[in-house]
Each structure stands twice: as structure tokens, then as C-alpha cells.
Design an enzyme around this catalytic site. Structure first.
Site, PDB file in Angstrom:
ATOM      1  CB  THR A 107     -53.414 -32.294 -14.543  1.00 47.47           C
ATOM      2  OG1 THR A 107     -53.453 -30.663 -14.615  1.00 47.47           O
ATOM      3  CG2 THR A 107     -52.100 -32.748 -14.956  1.00 47.47           C
ATOM      4  CE  LYS A 182     -50.295 -29.129 -14.874  1.00 48.80           C
ATOM      5  NZ  LYS A 182     -50.320 -27.903 -14.047  1.00 48.80           N
ATOM      6  CE  LYS A 257     -53.958 -35.422 -11.570  1.00 48.47           C
ATOM      7  NZ  LYS A 257     -55.130 -34.472 -11.815  1.00 48.47           N
TER       8      LYS A 257
HETATM    9  P1  NAD Z   1     -60.757 -30.090  -6.813  1.00 50.72           P
HETATM   10  O1  NAD Z   1     -60.675 -31.590  -6.001  1.00 50.72           O
HETATM   11  O2  NAD Z   1     -60.720 -28.911  -5.772  1.00 50.72           O
HETATM   12  O3  NAD Z   1     -62.021 -29.996  -7.833  1.00 50.72           O
HETATM   13  C1  NAD Z   1     -62.385 -31.073  -8.629  1.00 50.72           C
HETATM   14  C2  NAD Z   1     -64.006 -31.210  -8.495  1.00 50.72           C
HETATM   15  O4  NAD Z   1     -64.403 -32.014  -9.373  1.00 50.72           O
HETATM   16  C3  NAD Z   1     -64.353 -31.284  -7.080  1.00 50.72           C
HETATM   17  O5  NAD Z   1     -65.333 -30.150  -6.620  1.00 50.72           O
HETATM   18  C4  NAD Z   1     -65.240 -32.356  -7.307  1.00 50.72           C
HETATM   19  O6  NAD Z   1     -66.354 -32.537  -6.573  1.00 50.72           O
HETATM   20  C5  NAD Z   1     -65.643 -32.304  -8.679  1.00 50.72           C
HETATM   21  N1  NAD Z   1     -66.330 -33.671  -9.290  1.00 50.72           N
HETATM   22  C6  NAD Z   1     -65.496 -34.735  -9.504  1.00 50.72           C
HETATM   23  N2  NAD Z   1     -66.246 -35.437 -10.186  1.00 50.72           N
HETATM   24  C7  NAD Z   1     -67.239 -34.961 -10.639  1.00 50.72           C
HETATM   25  C8  NAD Z   1     -68.532 -35.280 -11.520  1.00 50.72           C
HETATM   26  N3  NAD Z   1     -68.724 -36.477 -12.004  1.00 50.72           N
HETATM   27  N4  NAD Z   1     -69.369 -34.312 -11.591  1.00 50.72           N
HETATM   28  C9  NAD Z   1     -69.212 -32.980 -11.362  1.00 50.72           C
HETATM   29  N5  NAD Z   1     -68.006 -32.772 -10.404  1.00 50.72           N
HETATM   30  C10 NAD Z   1     -67.176 -33.694 -10.033  1.00 50.72           C
HETATM   31  O7  NAD Z   1     -59.546 -30.001  -7.649  1.00 50.72           O
HETATM   32  P2  NAD Z   1     -58.902 -28.924  -8.312  1.00 50.72           P
HETATM   33  O8  NAD Z   1     -57.558 -28.273  -7.388  1.00 50.72           O
HETATM   34  O9  NAD Z   1     -59.944 -27.884  -8.609  1.00 50.72           O
HETATM   35  O10 NAD Z   1     -58.112 -29.400  -9.623  1.00 50.72           O
HETATM   36  C11 NAD Z   1     -58.818 -29.809 -10.649  1.00 50.72           C
HETATM   37  C12 NAD Z   1     -57.673 -30.305 -11.803  1.00 50.72           C
HETATM   38  O11 NAD Z   1     -56.756 -29.085 -12.209  1.00 50.72           O
HETATM   39  C13 NAD Z   1     -56.912 -31.500 -11.476  1.00 50.72           C
HETATM   40  O12 NAD Z   1     -56.758 -32.424 -12.568  1.00 50.72           O
HETATM   41  C14 NAD Z   1     -55.653 -30.639 -10.807  1.00 50.72           C
HETATM   42  O13 NAD Z   1     -54.420 -31.695 -11.202  1.00 50.72           O
HETATM   43  C15 NAD Z   1     -55.586 -29.631 -11.822  1.00 50.72           C
HETATM   44  N6  NAD Z   1     -54.820 -28.449 -11.393  1.00 50.72           N
HETATM   45  C16 NAD Z   1     -54.661 -28.146 -10.098  1.00 50.72           C
HETATM   46  C17 NAD Z   1     -53.728 -26.814  -9.816  1.00 50.72           C
HETATM   47  C18 NAD Z   1     -54.225 -26.615  -8.207  1.00 50.72           C
HETATM   48  O14 NAD Z   1     -53.481 -25.584  -7.950  1.00 50.72           O
HETATM   49  N7  NAD Z   1     -55.132 -26.795  -7.755  1.00 50.72           N
HETATM   50  C19 NAD Z   1     -53.114 -26.430 -10.715  1.00 50.72           C
HETATM   51  C20 NAD Z   1     -53.169 -26.739 -11.894  1.00 50.72           C
HETATM   52  C21 NAD Z   1     -53.924 -27.983 -12.290  1.00 50.72           C
END
Ligand code: NAD
Length: 311
Positions: A107, A182, A257
Site C-alpha cells: 500500500t 484502496k 499510514k
Molecule cells: P511487514 O513489515 O510485516 O512486511 C514487510 C516486509 O518487507 C518485512 O519483512 C521487511 O523486512 C521486508 N522488506 C523491506 N524492505 C525490503 C527489501 N528491500 N527487500 C526485501 N524485503 C524487504 O508489513 P506487512 O504487514 O506484511 O504489510 C506489507 C504491506 O501490505 C504494507 O504496505 C501494508 O500497508 C500493506 N497491508 C498490510 C495489511 C496488514 O494487515 N498487515 C493489510 C493490508 C495491506
């Protein structure tokens, strides 16, 4: 594990194996898609490996023979840095073979999504933004909703992969329109959760029982998801996070966010959206304090505490 290409299953590189990306990658593997995963956090890599994902030590290795590159990162900055390379590292665009499709499920800002899609196209690839709703539970169950911004042909190409990870896939328009959908949805969600929570606290002050209010409003014109699925008081909806001390759910920080992304879009378009901007202020405060580790419906406790000293 068989990672050889098949006619129907493209070779996928999955970068960002966190709360959402980890289970999404696992669902692809379970459906027979050859997935090579990478995350900068070793624990995320280990968890993915334990669930059948082939993991590697670098992003360049992950995309080496990829046909689809999926990213699931915290922010637009992470996506752009990964695509173009940061700190002298080779970016994904330079390391991926010709003909691949870049699919970003993070997102991020609409303008950032359009910028990274353009970078991918300039490098000779096709690209789509496909943010999700449904949270970690939806990611694990493969029931996410995908909102897709991409040209028609790219949408048709990625649809089968999205069907594996989700239960609902909507083509919202060209690049950035997935993010637009979204952000608009979550602005409604943030505003409506504040409204439902304020109404419950007002009902408490007026002496109206939670269940009575729920029984009326859930069948009346105030009905909404924030009330009937994610009800901010324990009792009326037994599965809502309020029944479990506001754990786990959709965190206050994630709502903050998403509302800030909405505010950016509001400012860029000049729309008068006072409720959306106010909801962003409310959730920014909440996520800086008690809401950091709570479901966003925990905002009701802040409203109740703020109201306690009044009259
Ligand atoms: P998270 O922080 O758990 O996962 C993100 C991952 O990306 C982490 O493990 C981090 O180490 C990894 N990362 C960062 N930079 C990197 C790179 N250069 N190379 C490889 N890995 C890298 O976050 P999440 O909860 O999984 O959310 C991910 C996305 O989904 C966000 O944009 C969030 O807004 C969106 N989202 C989350 C939810 C939720 O409920 N968690 C729901 C809808 C949307």
C-alpha cells in the site's frame, strides 16, 4: 521442491515476506507456483523456508529467472529503492530478465505507484499495482481482495496468480488506480470506525446498552463494516478484536499510514475532505500512543477516556 516452469504457472520472485507477503508466497507455493523468495530480515526468510518457499540470499538472485516479480513492502520508498537499487546495490529492474511483469502489492501513494510502474515500463517491463485488503487472516486463508491498477492485458496476465492469493480481484483502471481504490476504501473505514466508536460512547453516557444499540443500528441506516464485522465493543460481534483486548486485527499504525496516504491524495487533488483529514489526525495520535499495538477499533477507548472528565 519442483521449481521448474510450467505452461500455466509463471516463475515468481516474491520480495517482502512479512506478515502479509509471507503467507501470500506460501499460498502460491501450495498452488504449485514456483516461488523464489527474499526478505532482508532473516526470521522472515526462515519462516517462508519452513513453509515451502525457496529462499535465497539476495534480491538479485530472487529475480534471476523470474517472469513475475511481486513486492510486498512497508512503503513506497522501499518499493522504489528495491526497483532502482539503493546504497550501490543492483536494483530489481536491472537484475530481472526481459519480459517480466512487476506486481507491487504494497500500500503506497498513488503517485509513487505510478512512478514505479513508469520506471518498470521504461526498463522494458510491464507493471501493475495490486494493493490488498483482508489483513493477515485473509493473506493466510488466500481470501484477500486485490484492487488492481494496470492495462487490460497486464491485468489478464496476473489475474490467475491473484486468484490463488485472493477471493476477489477487481480491475480498477490503469496504473495507480488500485492504490486509489484502496485509499478511498480505507478513508471510509477510518472515518466510520471513529463515528461508530463515538456513537457507542455517546450511547454509554445516555444509558443505552451496547447490545440494544447494536440491534437497532446494525439493521438501520447506520449499518457499516466497522459496526457489524469489527464492532469496537465486546459482545455484539464475538469475532471482533474488541473481544480479545483489541488483538490482533488491523493495527492502529496501519490505519494511520493509510489515512496519511489519503491526506496526500486529498492535498494533491484539492478535494475538500474534512472528515478524512480529521480521521488521519485522530489515528496519528492514536498510533503514537495506546494504539501502536492495538486493532484500530481500540480508538473507542481513547474516545471514552477523553470523554471521562467531561460532565
Ligand atoms: P511487514 O513489515 O510485516 O512486511 C514487510 C516486509 O518487507 C518485512 O519483512 C521487511 O523486512 C521486508 N522488506 C523491506 N524492505 C525490503 C527489501 N528491500 N527487500 C526485501 N524485503 C524487504 O508489513 P506487512 O504487514 O506484511 O504489510 C506489507 C504491506 O501490505 C504494507 O504496505 C501494508 O500497508 C500493506 N497491508 C498490510 C495489511 C496488514 O494487515 N498487515 C493489510 C493490508 C495491506
Amino acid at each position: 521442491m519442483n521449481t521448474s516452469p510450467t505452461a500455466t504457472q509463471p516463475r515468481v520472485a516474491f520480495l517482502g515476506l512479512g506478515h502479509m507477503g509471507g503467507p501470500m508466497a506460501v499460498n502460491l507455493v501450495r498452488a504449485g507456483v514456483p516461488v523464489t523468495g527474499f526478505d532482508v530480515v532473516p526470521a522472515a526468510l526462515e519462516a517462508a523456508r519452513a513453509n515451502g518457499v525457496t529462499v535465497v540470499d539476495s534480491p538479485q538472485e530472487a529475480v534471476r529467472d523470474a517472469q513475475v516479480v511481486i513486492t510486498m513492502f512497508p512503503s513506497g520508498r522501499h518499493v522504489k529503492d528495491a526497483y532502482t537499487g539503493a546504497d550501490g546495490a543492483q536494483g530489481l529492474l536491472a537484475a530481472t530478465p526481459a519480459g517480466a511483469t512487476f506486481l507491487d502489492c504494497s500500500t503506497i501513494n498513488i503517485s509513487e505507484a505510478q512512478e514505479v510502474a513508469q520506471l518498470a515500463r521504461d526498463a522494458g517491463f510491464t507493471a501493475a499495482d495490486a494493493p490488498v485488503s483482508g489483513g493477515v487472516v485473509g493473506a493466510q486463508a488466500g481470501t484477500l481482495a486485490f484492487m488492481v491498477g494496470a492495462p487490460d492485458g497486464v491485468f489478464r496476465e496476473i489475474h490467475p496468480l491473484l486468484d490463488i492469493m485472493g477471493a476477489r480481484v477487481v480491475h480498477c483502471g490503469d496504473s495507480g488506480m488500485g492504490q486509489a481504490a484502496k485509499i478511498c476504501n480505507n478513508m471510509i473505514l477510518g472515518v466510520s470506525m471513529v463515528a461508530v466508536s463515538e456513537a457507542f460512547v455517546l450511547a454509554e453516557k445516555l444509558g443505552l446498552e451496547h447490545q440494544a444499540m447494536y440491534d437497532v443500528v446494525s439493521k438501520a441506516s447506520g449499518q457499516c463494516w466497522a459496526l457489524t464485522t469489527n464492532c469496537p465493543v465486546p459482545g455484539p460481534v464475538p469475532t471482533s478484536p474488541a473481544n480479545n483486548d483489541y488483538q490482533p486485527g488491523f493495527g492502529g499504525a496501519l490505519m494511520s499510514k493509510d489515512l496519511n496516504l489519503a491526506v496526500t491524495a486529498i492535498e494533491q487533488t484539492g478535494v475538500t475532505a474534512r472528515m478524512g483529514q480529521l480521521a488521519a489526525e485522530i489515528y496519528n495520535e492514536f498510533s503514537d500512543g495506546a494504539g501502536a499495538g492495538q486493532d484500530f477499533s481500540g480508538i473507542i477507548n481513547t474516545i471514552r477516556e477523553d470523554s471521562a472528565g467531561n460532565r
